[in-house]
Design a protein around this motif. Structure first.
Motif, mmCIF file in Angstrom:
data_model
loop_
_atom_site.group_PDB
_atom_site.id
_atom_site.type_symbol
_atom_site.label_atom_id
_atom_site.label_comp_id
_atom_site.label_asym_id
_atom_site.label_seq_id
_atom_site.Cartn_x
_atom_site.Cartn_y
_atom_site.Cartn_z
ATOM 1 N N ALA A 113 19.604 20.094 -22.475
ATOM 2 C CA ALA A 113 18.637 20.752 -23.437
ATOM 3 C C ALA A 113 16.842 20.720 -22.433
ATOM 4 N N VAL A 114 17.348 18.811 -22.830
ATOM 5 C CA VAL A 114 15.618 19.021 -22.263
ATOM 6 C C VAL A 114 15.425 19.439 -20.142
ATOM 7 N N ARG A 115 16.502 18.950 -20.228
ATOM 8 C CA ARG A 115 16.103 19.286 -18.696
ATOM 9 C C ARG A 115 16.194 21.021 -18.895
ATOM 10 N N ASP A 116 16.309 22.258 -19.437
ATOM 11 C CA ASP A 116 16.597 23.071 -19.477
ATOM 12 C C ASP A 116 14.747 23.244 -19.634
ATOM 13 N N ALA A 117 14.226 23.033 -20.520
ATOM 14 C CA ALA A 117 12.880 22.947 -21.313
ATOM 15 C C ALA A 117 11.989 22.606 -20.512
ATOM 16 N N LEU A 118 12.050 21.442 -19.969
ATOM 17 C CA LEU A 118 11.551 21.116 -18.567
ATOM 18 C C LEU A 118 11.178 21.894 -17.688
ATOM 19 N N GLN A 119 12.230 22.473 -17.506
ATOM 20 C CA GLN A 119 12.175 23.747 -16.325
ATOM 21 C C GLN A 119 11.485 24.699 -16.342
ATOM 22 N N GLU A 120 11.454 25.624 -17.713
ATOM 23 C CA GLU A 120 10.737 26.946 -18.043
ATOM 24 C C GLU A 120 9.658 26.554 -17.862
ATOM 25 N N ARG A 121 9.150 25.054 -18.116
ATOM 26 C CA ARG A 121 7.871 24.513 -18.531
ATOM 27 C C ARG A 121 6.663 24.476 -17.317
ATOM 28 N N ILE A 122 7.528 24.017 -16.222
ATOM 29 C CA ILE A 122 7.565 23.657 -14.695
ATOM 30 C C ILE A 122 7.016 24.945 -13.966
ATOM 31 N N ASP A 123 7.693 26.039 -14.395
ATOM 32 C CA ASP A 123 7.799 27.415 -13.860
ATOM 33 C C ASP A 123 6.960 28.109 -14.969
ATOM 34 N N ALA A 124 6.799 28.226 -15.716
ATOM 35 C CA ALA A 124 5.370 29.167 -16.088
ATOM 36 C C ALA A 124 3.940 27.914 -15.427
ATOM 37 N N ARG A 125 3.775 26.873 -15.293
ATOM 38 C CA ARG A 125 2.440 26.058 -14.844
ATOM 39 C C ARG A 125 2.661 25.807 -13.771
ATOM 40 N N ARG A 126 3.204 26.155 -13.485
ATOM 41 C CA ARG A 126 3.248 26.374 -11.611
ATOM 42 C C ARG A 126 2.129 26.886 -10.360
ATOM 43 N N ASP A 127 1.779 27.335 -11.198
ATOM 44 C CA ASP A 127 -0.138 28.363 -10.472
ATOM 45 C C ASP A 127 -0.572 27.203 -11.077
ATOM 46 N N GLU A 128 -0.970 27.623 -11.944
ATOM 47 C CA GLU A 128 -1.936 26.785 -12.985
ATOM 48 C C GLU A 128 -1.993 24.672 -12.491
ATOM 49 N N GLU A 129 -1.263 24.600 -12.370
ATOM 50 C CA GLU A 129 -0.478 22.478 -11.582
ATOM 51 C C GLU A 129 -1.450 22.965 -10.363
ATOM 52 N N ILE A 130 -1.031 23.975 -9.543
ATOM 53 C CA ILE A 130 -1.294 24.469 -8.181
ATOM 54 C C ILE A 130 -3.219 24.692 -7.855
ATOM 55 N N ALA A 131 -3.415 25.241 -9.080
ATOM 56 C CA ALA A 131 -5.057 25.609 -9.451
ATOM 57 C C ALA A 131 -5.976 24.365 -9.668
ATOM 58 N N ARG A 132 -5.557 23.623 -10.632
ATOM 59 C CA ARG A 132 -5.899 22.503 -11.109
ATOM 60 C C ARG A 132 -5.828 21.573 -10.366
ATOM 61 N N GLY A 133 -4.986 21.188 -9.289
ATOM 62 C CA GLY A 133 -4.544 19.669 -7.921
ATOM 63 C C GLY A 133 -4.387 18.875 -9.501
ATOM 64 N N VAL A 134 -3.560 19.440 -10.079
ATOM 65 C CA VAL A 134 -2.722 18.372 -11.288
ATOM 66 C C VAL A 134 -1.167 18.459 -11.783
ATOM 67 N N CYS A 135 -0.176 17.529 -12.229
ATOM 68 C CA CYS A 135 0.867 17.761 -12.751
ATOM 69 C C CYS A 135 0.664 17.582 -14.431
ATOM 70 N N LEU A 136 0.798 19.052 -14.542
ATOM 71 C CA LEU A 136 0.724 19.399 -15.671
ATOM 72 C C LEU A 136 2.335 18.827 -16.894
ATOM 73 N N VAL A 137 3.365 19.367 -16.485
ATOM 74 C CA VAL A 137 4.311 18.946 -17.096
ATOM 75 C C VAL A 137 4.837 17.555 -17.165
ATOM 76 N N GLY A 138 5.095 17.090 -17.952
ATOM 77 C CA GLY A 138 6.648 15.766 -17.988
ATOM 78 C C GLY A 138 6.401 15.032 -19.102
ATOM 79 N N PRO A 139 7.143 14.012 -18.864
ATOM 80 C CA PRO A 139 7.073 13.006 -20.046
ATOM 81 C C PRO A 139 6.011 11.671 -20.079
ATOM 82 N N HIS A 140 4.765 12.224 -18.584
ATOM 83 C CA HIS A 140 4.148 11.140 -18.568
ATOM 84 C C HIS A 140 2.669 11.675 -19.066
#
Length: 389
Positions: free
Chosen positions: A248-275
């Motif tokens: 369940a956690v894996r599915d939630a993380l994957q969904e969130r990474i997919d949703a924010r991928r362009d934002e991560e690239i635009a900002r140059g920051v890893c925005l999703v994950g337990p860190h």
């Protein structure tokens, strides 16, 4: 579990030290700056491969030395003759070395040989500091419960570092404008973050579920003013209702990474994950950070450690309890609660600057700490003049 011997070589202020320890209470007495905390720090380094006081290994090496070694003989338990020897050689700038029963192993393989719970003045940072302090607290407890997850956490941190480097290089562009090689590499690191991050988060959630009521009970037992101590997991990567199920956690993380991928690239920051996650600590309806008094903060920090002992003992693990220069900060009521916990564990290692800070009810062994020297053990009630002679 308890240590019967502890040897230090070029560790902190010690050229060398060889201590015979006992089950029960072992107290190290000495003025501030003489090296008593260095002894218990060495035990914690052996247990976790890291210090509770500093980041990195260089500060742990005696000035002028190239490396330091910590060695211990670990007894399986009271009435259990099984024992093993464990050693860690710290070599800044190089790969550390480790041994189990004199056989070379990777450092990570000694995790679990010694297990500790440390309560120290630095623990106030857990309740008052930034989220990294609370993540470290829960992750250290996770690894103490399941040593295998130390490797998972290390691999996850490497994946985040690699992905961050990549998205910084891609910063300002969309994924569509990135080269095929960059897109493929990003997908590799995303997959690693989802896979490894799901294990980290699930273990945190499981531990938090086991710890929460224990902390509430411990706080009730030590706080002079009643207030419910609560903990919850704060994450922008998974929904609040997510349970400790890896899939369940894996599915939630994957969904969130997919949703924010362009934002991560635009900002140059890893925005999703337990860190990016945090623990929300509260007393009643108010957050501890910013609202709790000094005494309430100490009580909450102590409750976190006492609750950790209970969780580990529920797991069948008998941790070594380390109390680093905290009795002077505790009133009589809190001291009594700590002593009750010391009576539950097989071994406690305690540091104090002066003996009058110790509860009168303590019995055990006493070590007198000088500048780079340790004398003892003596019975805890030994008069000062006999110790100093």
């Amino acid at each position: 579990m308890y240590l019967s011997r502890l040897s230090l070589s070029h560790f902190r202020s010690y050229e060398s030290a060889d201590l015979t320890l006992s089950p029960g209470v072992n107290v190290f007495v000495g003025p501030n700056g003489y090296g008593k905390t260095n002894i218990v720090e060495a035990v914690h380094v052996l247990a976790t491969l890291g210090s509770h006081r500093v980041a990195g290994d260089q500060p742990l090496i005696k000035m002028g030395a190239a490396q330091a070694t910590v060695t211990a003989k670990v007894q399986a338990g009271l009435g259990d003759d099984r024992a093993l020897s464990v050693a860690l050689e710290l070599r800044p700038g190089q790969q550390n070395k480790a041994m189990l029963n004199r056989a070379p192993v990777r450092p990570r393989e000694i995790l679990g040989a010694v297990r500790t719970v440390v309560f120290a003045p630095e623990d106030l940072a857990i309740v008052r500091g930034d989220p990294a302090q609370r993540r470290r607290f829960i992750d250290d407890l996770v690894v103490t419960r399941w040593p295998r997850l130390a490797g998972v956490r290390a691999e996850y941190e490497r994946a985040v570092k690699q992905k961050t480097t990549l998205v910084k290089a891609m910063s300002g562009r969309s994924l569509r404008r990135a080269g095929a090689g960059e897109a493929e590499t990003l997908a590799v690191w995303d997959e690693a973050i989802v896979r490894l991050g799901a294990e980290v988060v699930a273990a945190r959630l499981r531990t938090l579920a086991d710890l929460g009521e224990r902390v509430t009970e411990a706080y009730d037992a030590i706080a002079p003013v009643p207030s419910r101590a609560d903990m919850s997991y704060q994450s922008s990567s998974i929904p609040p209702e997510t349970g400790p199920d890896v899939d369940a956690v894996r599915d939630a993380l994957q969904e969130r990474i997919d949703a924010r991928r362009d934002e991560e690239i635009a900002r140059g920051v890893c925005l999703v994950g337990p860190h990016r996650d945090d623990l929300a600590l509260s007393l009643g309806e108010f957050p501890v950070k910013g609202y709790a008094s000094h005494g309430e903060g100490w009580s909450f920090a102590l409750a976190l450690r006492l609750g950790s002992v209970d969780v580990l003992r529920d797991d069948g693990i008998e941790p070594i309890l380390i109390l680093d220069d905290v009795f002077a900060e505790l009133d009589e009521h809190r001291r009594a609660r700590v002593v009750a916990t010391m009576d539950m564990v097989e071994q406690s290692l305690v540091t104090v600057a002066v003996r009058r800070d110790l509860p009168d009810t303590l019995r055990g062994s006493l070590f007198d700490v000088g500048r780079g020297t340790v004398a003892g053990p003596f019975p805890l009630g030994t008069p000062d003049e006999e110790v100093l002679s």
